[in-house]
Design a protein around this motif. Structure first.
Motif, PDB file in Angstrom:
ATOM      1  N   GLN A 192      -4.459   1.310  -2.978  1.00  0.00           N
ATOM      2  CA  GLN A 192      -4.200   0.228  -2.615  1.00  0.00           C
ATOM      3  C   GLN A 192      -2.695  -0.495  -2.854  1.00  0.00           C
ATOM      4  N   PHE A 207      -8.926  -4.937   1.298  1.00  0.00           N
ATOM      5  CA  PHE A 207      -8.999  -3.345   0.927  1.00  0.00           C
ATOM      6  C   PHE A 207      -8.812  -2.375   2.016  1.00  0.00           C
ATOM      7  N   ILE A 208      -7.842  -1.637   1.751  1.00  0.00           N
ATOM      8  CA  ILE A 208      -7.274  -0.715   2.953  1.00  0.00           C
ATOM      9  C   ILE A 208      -8.482   0.252   3.569  1.00  0.00           C
ATOM     10  N   ASN A 230     -11.439  -3.288   5.429  1.00  0.00           N
ATOM     11  CA  ASN A 230     -10.538  -4.702   5.347  1.00  0.00           C
ATOM     12  C   ASN A 230     -11.462  -5.867   5.567  1.00  0.00           C
ATOM     13  N   VAL A 245      -9.921  -6.620  -2.239  1.00  0.00           N
ATOM     14  CA  VAL A 245     -10.038  -5.788  -3.253  1.00  0.00           C
ATOM     15  C   VAL A 245     -10.832  -6.267  -4.271  1.00  0.00           C
TER      16      VAL A 245
END
Length: 286
Positions: free
Chosen positions: A179, A241-242, A245, A249
């Motif tokens: 991330q 969050f990659i 999403n 995070v």
């Protein structure tokens, strides 16, 4: 007015992703100053927030940046061996925390010379200038790392509040490191953003809204939403969050903690990217 060169325009474009003409106009308005040019682009709404590159608790991790002049030299066994020696020695020495500290140390494999003398000798042998530009060490907690394919970008991360380094925890730490590599946060949490940074961002967003023609009474109301967007960009725990999403995070870490029955906290991270200069917290050796 300062002369705006093609190199200056390219440098600003590389930093912001804005178009060439927008970069040139911003530099003209900023008198050729790159940092002020970034602020000018942001006031125009063209650029987003300016970006600032597992083991047990008894182990440590290190990344050093040894610059040379060409990719050809960087790929040689001689250069890579030198980098490995410097990293090993810096990690083993409790007194080394900066590039300057390491340069002063006697070389472990030949104590008759210093690390600085070793690098000087390599420069003479290889024929290219080299500079020990950055050094970062992490120790304690659970450590993780991520190196992006191509070895141009890397991240070290330290997680605390746990003693185990089980596979699930290692996977979580690595996900957070990925991330950081992808999204380039400047801070871990909103509480780390300094008052000066907050006021600077508010001024940028206030000026941007005024240039958009918003009435003064509306400008201040808009700041809250735009500041939330700013925190989302620069604070790791507030970024989408990659891998999912719909979660931030912070939410992903919280869910993982509940699932594993732990209290993992992201304590520190270091991001390295080839071509970036050392930041204010990572001074280059003189």
């Amino acid at each position: 007015m300062a002369e705006i060169t093609a190199q200056m325009v390219k440098a600003l474009r590389d930093r912001t992703g804005a178009g060439m003409m927008e970069c040139k106009k911003a530099l003209e308005a900023a008198g050729g100053d790159i940092e002020k040019g970034i602020e000018e682009l942001r006031k125009r709404g063209i650029a987003s927030a300016a970006k600032k590159t597992g083991r047990s608790a008894k182990q440590g991790a290190i990344v050093i940046k040894l610059s040379c002049e060409s990719d050809f030299v960087a790929r040689t066994d001689d250069f890579q061996g030198l980098v490995a020696d410097l990293a090993e020695q810096a990690l083993a020495s409790a007194t080394v925390t900066t590039p300057a500290d390491l340069l002063k140390e006697a070389y472990a494999k030949d104590p008759s010379i210093t690390i600085e003398a070793l690098i000087t000798a390599k420069v003479a042998k290889i024929g290219e200038n080299m500079k020990l530009a950055r050094l970062e060490k992490l120790s304690g907690g659970v450590l993780g790392a991520y190196i992006h394919p191509g070895a141009q970008l890397g991240v070290l991360i330290q997680a605390t509040g746990i003693t185990s380094s089980a596979d699930e925890i290692q996977e979580l730490v690595r996900d957070v490191a990925m991330q950081i590599a992808a999204a380039d946060p400047q801070f871990i949490a909103r509480t780390e953003v300094t008052a000066a940074d907050v006021e600077k961002e508010k001024e940028i967003q206030r000026e941007r809204a005024i240039r958009e023609g918003k009435p003064p009474a509306i400008v201040e109301k808009m700041l809250e939403g735009r500041m939330s967007k700013y925190y989302e960009e620069v604070c790791l725990l507030e970024q989408p969050f990659i891998k999912e999403n719909s979660l931030t995070v912070g939410q992903m870490v919280e869910q993982s903690n509940k699932k594993m029955g732990v209290a993992l906290t992201i304590a520190k991270f270091v991001r390295f990217k080839v071509g970036e200069t050392a930041g204010p917290d990572a001074p280059e050796a003189e």
